[in-house]
Design an enzyme around this catalytic site. Sequence first.
Site, short mmCIF file in Angstrom:
data_model
loop_
_atom_site.label_atom_id
_atom_site.label_comp_id
_atom_site.label_asym_id
_atom_site.label_seq_id
_atom_site.Cartn_x
_atom_site.Cartn_y
_atom_site.Cartn_z
N CYS A 190 0.87 -1.19 0.00
CA CYS A 190 0.00 0.00 0.00
C CYS A 190 0.90 1.23 0.00
CB CYS A 190 -0.97 -0.02 1.18
SG CYS A 190 -0.20 -0.13 2.81
N ARG B 33 -2.33 -0.78 5.40
CA ARG B 33 -3.51 -1.29 4.70
C ARG B 33 -3.21 -2.68 4.11
NH1 ARG B 33 -4.84 3.74 0.82
NH2 ARG B 33 -2.61 4.06 1.10
#
Length: 288
Positions: free
Chosen positions: A244, A249
């Site tokens: 990410c 994430r």
Amino acid sequence: MNPKFSEYAHPDSLVDTAWLADNLNAPGLRIVESNEDVLLYDTGHIPGAVHIDWRSDLNDPVQRDYIDPKHFAEIASRNGIGPDTTVVFYGDKSNWWACYALWVFRLFGHGKVKILDGGRDKWRSEGRPLTREKPVVASVDYPVPAKRDDASIRAFFADTLEHSRARRPLIDVRSPGEFKGEITHMPEYPQEGVLRGGHIPGAKSVPWKTAANDDGTFKTASELRRIYTENLGLAPDADIVAYCRIGERSSHTWFVLTYLLGYQKVRNYDGSWTEWGNMVRAPIERDV
């Protein structure tokens, strides 16, 4: 057990809010809150939960890397976590940082780890108790791990470049705008110094949110299989790298692929776009 969990590859990797409410003081269990907003814990947390700060606790203060085994053992010990303690992680942002903290614990071989499905927001939305009282935790012995096992679940720049050139599965979990190169940061977030936008050549865009419901819980096993197995065509033994912006994430996606779907070889490229987007001669794609 929550009926939804029984369909996952590793049903014991999750607990729901009702189970946690009934087991707050269970022996051998430690609840850990880890948030993007490191001030949230002090405003109210699940009774008995300790706080692990992803920046000051898990990252080396000088070089961009994680703490070493000695410091991991110290953090675990002072939070009352022994080698056999079951650690339940939860946090804000649909458990981004909870999954990140869990992933770092796995780097040091801590095996008994779980995520609270729905995290902090679901606990609060159900009106369950919060407290500002910090638990008094007795230190326990945590032997210094023999090593930090980066090879199994972590990818570095060179690994990811090789992965891209070989056209092995790469999953970009950022927003579509970041993937396309229209922006170099998350919507409504500040620019963090990345020079170029785009994505790693060969990567497929599957935003992390694809795996989550609006209340922060994980989607069902059949919904997740449709996203990753059917639509992306990922085989159970696929060699997968997720990334990410800084690895938080993608920790969420790593948890989904590894624990909920049972993929056996998934690595998180925590250098992610803040490294790749600034790296001299790193190739970039901006196709849509």
